[in-house]
Design a protein around this motif. Structure first.
Motif, mmCIF file in Angstrom:
data_model
loop_
_atom_site.group_PDB
_atom_site.id
_atom_site.type_symbol
_atom_site.label_atom_id
_atom_site.label_comp_id
_atom_site.label_asym_id
_atom_site.label_seq_id
_atom_site.Cartn_x
_atom_site.Cartn_y
_atom_site.Cartn_z
ATOM 1 N N TRP A 5 -7.871 23.381 -14.353
ATOM 2 C CA TRP A 5 -8.723 23.806 -13.227
ATOM 3 C C TRP A 5 -9.734 24.876 -13.647
ATOM 4 O O TRP A 5 -10.750 25.059 -12.970
ATOM 5 C CB TRP A 5 -7.857 24.308 -12.073
ATOM 6 N N SER A 7 -10.206 23.622 -6.335
ATOM 7 C CA SER A 7 -10.249 22.168 -6.429
ATOM 8 C C SER A 7 -10.401 21.628 -4.991
ATOM 9 O O SER A 7 -11.259 22.093 -4.249
ATOM 10 C CB SER A 7 -8.970 21.695 -7.130
ATOM 11 N N ASP A 8 -9.589 20.691 -4.577
ATOM 12 C CA ASP A 8 -9.756 20.137 -3.232
ATOM 13 C C ASP A 8 -8.700 20.653 -2.257
ATOM 14 O O ASP A 8 -8.466 20.038 -1.210
ATOM 15 C CB ASP A 8 -9.756 18.607 -3.278
ATOM 16 N N ASP A 36 -10.657 16.559 -13.062
ATOM 17 C CA ASP A 36 -11.595 15.538 -12.569
ATOM 18 C C ASP A 36 -12.617 15.198 -13.666
ATOM 19 O O ASP A 36 -13.717 14.765 -13.387
ATOM 20 C CB ASP A 36 -12.297 16.019 -11.293
#
Lengths: 285, 285
Positions: free
Chosen positions: A201, B63-64, B269
């Motif tokens: 991340w 992130s999400d 990702d």
């Protein structure tokens, strides 16, 4: 382990004039004779005094004090700005510290002068502000990526000096640090992030695009440091390949800056004996 | 020393219905068998997991993820809100924590609904927000000092419940804590502040005026807790005469709340192997 902190602080301060980052060893530990374990012990040994001085600064802010402190952390990706916050800034009471991490400016922020969002993030009286990136991005990536005209970049160096001089005149001690790592060390740290799924991340493919501009960034740092290395807001280049030294160095700069403020406890503005009597002879609640 | 944290957490949670603070021993250590040294060791033993989970929450926020956490600390003067911030909240990375200390509202804040300034201070996604005092002041001192009409105070309990339910629905875990000390303990702590010149800055003669309204404040807490003790934003009463237990209890509540979020590391990702190749085969910088 105790050591002459003011020697370490003085050694990190960038002298006036042209700056040659290549000549500053990223893996050195200037001003400190020990190894990693000694450095970690020395930082831990500062924790009580750091916390005490930070509380005095905070207490003065609640009284009639006018002092605050601003630590500006700059450096290439992976140079350890986040680690410094955790390991060194984290030694102090979180109530007395205000951390701001600056990202790419929003459309609203871009519609104002570059110092607008920075000014909003300044620490109130009595607090220690820490900037993770700062207004210097506007003369670093701003210069490397030509995000502004050369004349505007030129204007910004002067604007920064004027703004920082006003800050200092209002009572804010400004400590500016570049965390200085080598390109090889950055490569090793990026690869380590890729090897550890719990660190994915933190990895952004765009960071490698910036890495490819390494020489241009180093030059932009050299120019920015030379142009804004003032008496009231001096620059320090911190060799940062060794994380323990980076943490120790920032801790030392904070400690010396706080010591210089000569922080006494505020004197009571009430009658202490009267208050004791009031409490001791109160009516039953 | 390890212990069943979920038992401690469950024991501090206030059951639905009327609240009788007098029946809750301020000097107890419910859910924990040990003494002070054991409690301090148990809290220290949580530090690594607390920091790890906090970093995962932060990483998800980058992130999400959509989760955040809000710790609300309420309590009478000297009940230890500041000490909790230093000793327990301070165990986590300061970059992932946003502390807000609410004072008496400014004229601008008073011109808005009481939840206006509170909403502005909410933690962004991925962060742990900590409120040192909060919107509950508006139904505590607001009630005791009649700073608003009774009908407005009534309205606020419902407004708080609706606002907190929205927060929870958006992904914020809300943990509300009253740090519960006895009037005798407060007196001892106020006298200790008077005895120590380095603590005079924390002393305000007005605090003794509030102290004289102790029973009215206790009643206001009882009503507020009963009226706003919801499933999604439950209240905990923390016996807080023992500072070590108070710290341990708040640490345990934070740890259990973070564990409940089931925080995995965000999945990359980008193509990890491709990035490794890029770095390993880059052109010389």
């Amino acid at each position: 382990m105790s050591f002459p902190t003011s020697d370490l602080t003085a050694g990190l301060r960038v002298p006036a004039g042209a700056v040659d980052l290549v000549a500053i060893d990223t893996d050195a530990a200037p001003g400190f004779d020990g190894k990693r374990a000694d450095g970690e012990a020395a930082l831990a040994g500062m924790a009580v005094e750091l916390a005490d001085l930070q509380e005095r600064l905070f207490a003065q802010g609640r009284s009639d004090g006018r002092r605050s402190l601003l630590l500006v952390l700059q450096g290439m990706d992976t140079s350890g700005k986040g680690g410094t916050l955790r390991s060194t800034v984290g030694l102090m009471d979180p109530q007395g510290v205000r951390i701001t991490s600056f990202k790419a400016p929003t459309p609203e922020e871009r519609s104002h002068d570059f110092l607008w969002r920075i000014t909003k993030a300044l620490p109130p009286v009595g607090l220690i502000g820490v900037f993770d990136r700062s207004h210097y991005e506007d003369v670093l990536i701003g210069r490397v990526r030509s995000l502004a005209e050369p004349a505007e970049i030129e204007r910004r160096y002067d604007a920064i000096n004027q703004w920082e001089a006003e800050l200092a005149a209002e009572g804010t001690t400004v400590i500016k640090c570049m965390l200085h790592i080598s390109a090889e060390e950055q490569k090793a740290r990026l690869l380590a992030r890729l090897d550890d799924p719990s660190k994915h991340w933190k990895y952004n493919p765009g960071d490698v695009d910036e890495r490819e501009l390494w020489p241009a960034y180093q030059e932009a740092y050299e120019v920015a440091i030379e142009r804004t290395n003032t008496e009231v807001a001096p620059w320090h280049v911190i060799p940062a390949d060794k994380k323990w030294y980076r943490n120790l160095a920032i801790g030392t700069l904070l400690l010396d800056a706080l010591r210089d403020l000569d922080l006494s406890w505020p004197v009571a503005d009430f009658d202490v004996e009267h208050e004791k009597q009031r409490l001791q002879h109160e009516k039953p609640l």
